[in-house]
Motif scaffolding. Sequence first.
Motif, PDB file in Angstrom:
ATOM      1  N   ASP A   6     -56.100  -6.569 -41.551  1.00  0.00           N
ATOM      2  CA  ASP A   6     -54.620  -6.119 -41.001  1.00  0.00           C
ATOM      3  C   ASP A   6     -54.473  -4.849 -41.431  1.00  0.00           C
ATOM      4  O   ASP A   6     -53.944  -4.007 -40.529  1.00  0.00           O
ATOM      5  N   HIS A   7     -54.671  -4.544 -42.677  1.00  0.00           N
ATOM      6  CA  HIS A   7     -54.541  -3.031 -43.084  1.00  0.00           C
ATOM      7  C   HIS A   7     -55.189  -1.888 -42.423  1.00  0.00           C
ATOM      8  O   HIS A   7     -54.793  -0.892 -41.918  1.00  0.00           O
ATOM      9  N   ILE A   8     -56.629  -2.439 -42.398  1.00  0.00           N
ATOM     10  CA  ILE A   8     -57.588  -1.438 -41.628  1.00  0.00           C
ATOM     11  C   ILE A   8     -57.163  -1.251 -40.351  1.00  0.00           C
ATOM     12  O   ILE A   8     -57.393  -0.193 -39.581  1.00  0.00           O
ATOM     13  N   ALA A   9     -56.634  -2.372 -39.440  1.00  0.00           N
ATOM     14  CA  ALA A   9     -56.228  -2.122 -37.998  1.00  0.00           C
ATOM     15  C   ALA A   9     -55.131  -1.278 -37.805  1.00  0.00           C
ATOM     16  O   ALA A   9     -54.985  -0.667 -36.861  1.00  0.00           O
ATOM     17  N   ARG A  64     -53.193   4.031 -36.098  1.00  0.00           N
ATOM     18  CA  ARG A  64     -52.238   5.391 -36.504  1.00  0.00           C
ATOM     19  C   ARG A  64     -53.140   6.565 -36.966  1.00  0.00           C
ATOM     20  O   ARG A  64     -52.623   7.506 -37.388  1.00  0.00           O
ATOM     21  N   GLU A  65     -54.403   6.462 -36.843  1.00  0.00           N
ATOM     22  CA  GLU A  65     -55.488   7.388 -37.381  1.00  0.00           C
ATOM     23  C   GLU A  65     -55.487   7.866 -38.669  1.00  0.00           C
ATOM     24  O   GLU A  65     -55.432   9.207 -39.134  1.00  0.00           O
ATOM     25  N   ASP A 119     -56.101   5.698 -48.492  1.00  0.00           N
ATOM     26  CA  ASP A 119     -55.449   6.846 -48.717  1.00  0.00           C
ATOM     27  C   ASP A 119     -55.041   7.140 -50.130  1.00  0.00           C
ATOM     28  O   ASP A 119     -54.319   6.547 -50.808  1.00  0.00           O
ATOM     29  N   ARG A 120     -55.636   8.234 -50.619  1.00  0.00           N
ATOM     30  CA  ARG A 120     -55.731   8.557 -52.112  1.00  0.00           C
ATOM     31  C   ARG A 120     -54.106   8.631 -52.426  1.00  0.00           C
ATOM     32  O   ARG A 120     -53.903   8.349 -53.819  1.00  0.00           O
ATOM     33  N   LEU A 121     -53.178   9.101 -51.647  1.00  0.00           N
ATOM     34  CA  LEU A 121     -51.869   9.307 -52.036  1.00  0.00           C
ATOM     35  C   LEU A 121     -51.063   7.960 -51.867  1.00  0.00           C
ATOM     36  O   LEU A 121     -49.635   7.886 -52.568  1.00  0.00           O
ATOM     37  N   ALA A 122     -51.551   7.187 -50.986  1.00  0.00           N
ATOM     38  CA  ALA A 122     -50.558   6.064 -51.013  1.00  0.00           C
ATOM     39  C   ALA A 122     -51.345   4.588 -51.248  1.00  0.00           C
ATOM     40  O   ALA A 122     -50.576   3.776 -51.627  1.00  0.00           O
ATOM     41  N   LEU A 175     -64.474   1.825 -40.427  1.00  0.00           N
ATOM     42  CA  LEU A 175     -64.057   3.388 -40.592  1.00  0.00           C
ATOM     43  C   LEU A 175     -64.128   3.929 -39.301  1.00  0.00           C
ATOM     44  O   LEU A 175     -64.989   3.557 -38.423  1.00  0.00           O
ATOM     45  N   ALA A 176     -62.881   4.691 -38.835  1.00  0.00           N
ATOM     46  CA  ALA A 176     -63.028   5.224 -37.760  1.00  0.00           C
ATOM     47  C   ALA A 176     -62.447   6.871 -38.036  1.00  0.00           C
ATOM     48  O   ALA A 176     -61.761   7.139 -39.321  1.00  0.00           O
TER      49      ALA A 176
END
Length: 319
Positions: free
Chosen positions: A78-81, A86-87, A92-95, A180-181
């Motif tokens: 779900d997180h990956i989708a 949202r591209e 994410d290194r900051l999140a 990955l996209a």
Amino acid sequence: MALKGKIVPEPVDIGQIAVPPFAQLPDAATLFESRAERLAALAPGHALEPYLRFLTAIARAQHGAVGQLPAGTLPGKDHIAFCHARELPVLDRLAWKRDASFVAGARAIATELTGTAMPEPAAQALAAFAGRDDASLEALADRVLREEHQDGEVAEVLFAGAALELHFACMAALLDPADLAPVEPRSLCPVCGSLAIASVVEAAHGRQGARFLCCSLCQTRWNYTRIQCAHCVSTKGIAYQNIEGGSKAVRAETCNECRTYTKILYLEEDADIDPVADDLASLPLDILVSEAGWARACPSFYLMPDGDDGDLPPLSSAG
């Protein structure tokens, strides 16, 4: 640091390839060992030989730490989708909330480096790094990722960066390439959202001429347009600079739109190239390109300013 020589523009062969893979994930079992071997091979007779040997020790410490890490916690489908829609990068290194493997890796690296010969400032920085509690290590890592570290901890950035690189590379290695996209902008890593430390032009059959950006943090490589700025994605004013009479395996891709540059490495010229090792070993090219008016697009954990000069890596007297 005064250098003789000049940079000269180089032509580029775009190459031919049908459908290159989008991404190549790092192999955590071999990544740092291969880098250590490359650094050790580049060091003899190099102007920065002591420092390259010190970085060899760090890469070996990272390799030694890989087998000591607890299993990483990966994102769900779900997180990956959500990220794909949202591209956004999937880690994410900051999140992304780092799990316990980051602190475990940081402590393992510090232990692996015990007994390594290094200048007193480096030894003091390592002791300070190793002496931090878990919360302090996490806070330091957050500051390093945001490039907000405090003056008194600059020498620790190298060790914190090595631990972050270990953590994110091991996490990336667990992903499925199908997860990955491309993200927006396309110049950012699809795994962690970092800038590229360099790009590599492939030479292997079936990939010859394909260009991959190389993440400065998780070491993922992703396919990218051959003649396009690796920083601002402009296709205007791109040139390739090389030190006259120097190796053609490492060049600087300069962009006149954003006035930055990123190293571009050619496996056809040298099959043993490592993006991090060869970036560090080609510091003379950085200096000449910077003097010509371009700024480095992506900072390196291993190239922090040294004193007032600003051109040399820290601990350059390491021996």
